[in-house]
Design an enzyme around this catalytic site. Sequence first.
Site: not given
Ligand SMILES: NC(=O)c1ccc[n+]([C@@H]2O[C@H](COP(=O)([O-])OP(=O)(O)OC[C@H]3O[C@@H](n4cnc5c(N)ncnc54)[C@H](O)[C@@H]3O)[C@@H](O)[C@H]2O)c1
Length: 362
Positions: A14, A16, A19, A101, A158, A209, A274, A300, A302
């Site tokens: 991942g 995003g 990630g 995913f 993040a 949350k 959110n 995305k 959640q």
């Molecule tokens: N962003 C934050 O602040 C944060 C903090 C803690 C936890 N999280 C959690 O981390 C997880 C990942 O979130 P994120 O913020 O890294 O992602 P993001 O929402 O920023 O990005 C979406 C990701 O999904 C990918 N994507 C799109 N279509 C796809 C497909 N069909 N198959 C696979 N991947 C696809 C995109 O390339 C991108 O890397 C989530 O569960 C989120 O709740 C996020």
Amino acid sequence: MAEKVLKNRVCIIGSGNWGSAIAKIVGRNAARLPNFEDKVTMWVYEEMIEGKKLTEIINETHENVKYLPGHKLPPNVVAIPDVVDAAKDADLLIFVVPHQFVRTICSTLLGKIKPTAAALSLIKGFDIAEGGGIDLISHIITRCLKIPCAVLMGANIASEVADEKFCETTIGCRDVMLAPTMRDIIQTEYFRVVVVDDEDAVEICGALKNIVAVGAGFVDGLGFGDNTKAAVIRLGLMEMIKFVDVFYPGSKLSTFFESCGVADLITTCYGGRNRRVAEAFVKTGRSIKELEDEMLNGQKLQGPITAEEVNHMLANKNMENKFPLFTAVFKICRGELKPSDFINCIRSHPEHMTQPTPKCSL
Ligand SMILES: NC(=O)c1ccc[n+]([C@@H]2O[C@H](COP(=O)([O-])OP(=O)(O)OC[C@H]3O[C@@H](n4cnc5c(N)ncnc54)[C@H](O)[C@@H]3O)[C@@H](O)[C@H]2O)c1
């Protein structure tokens, strides 16, 4: 002769917003720690950015220009568009993709990874279980890939972690042999780790949350003040605790006082995406999907899907009225109730109705 150190290879699945922020930490730690291979592979869901592949941009500029612009990734983090190529040699797989995913990724990886590998899931969300109810993402990873899976959750927006602003996180890991490896690859001077063994409760906090944050966004959009938001946070916390108590008995109350619990709840209800989209939903009357596409640039949301997954479980067990906040968020996101109905839904919360005598403080 010097003893040979066995080096763990790490793959991040991942890329995003979260990630990429975690890749910055993991890349640096892998390069400095003797028990990790320097090179960290990062699976990138390939997309074209102004005519160029995102993986090529990341490998040339060391920046994820779409999901974490303005931050350099360490050069030992290598972006790979094929998930099997990225993961096949790894000893530690760090899962950090939006939860919808995960099943597809796991079925692609089945039989193609090291049988001795372990996983760490940073994913916040649930999945709907085949026979009804919900599945934890870490359980799906373990079942599909037949490897242990710990979890990491916390008050970790993040962009702030990428800015290296001090914060804490919680790793839920029952395996005492794996826990130090998980902590070492994650912990830095500014990102402090507490490891607990209550894996399921840690993960459930991280998912639930986001539902509460949608409720916090509603009260912001409706123009209520900080007292109302604090009430939503507290009632949300009580529903989180009850949910764990009813569906995952044996978990510990102390887990809710770790970063994954009350701290993550507070940060998400003030700073997260959110909350932001839910506020805009109330103020503009536009659909959540439209706002997600317009406001989040591919990231995305959640909360609304998690509310739907949780409602699936609650409706099945006839327990919607015991969780009025979770239920109201679900129904408002689906258009079955108006945002202005939200306060009425939580006004007669079970928390307010069950006290003929004062609560004991212990
Ligand atoms: N962003 C934050 O602040 C944060 C903090 C803690 C936890 N999280 C959690 O981390 C997880 C990942 O979130 P994120 O913020 O890294 O992602 P993001 O929402 O920023 O990005 C979406 C990701 O999904 C990918 N994507 C799109 N279509 C796809 C497909 N069909 N198959 C696979 N991947 C696809 C995109 O390339 C991108 O890397 C989530 O569960 C989120 O709740 C996020």
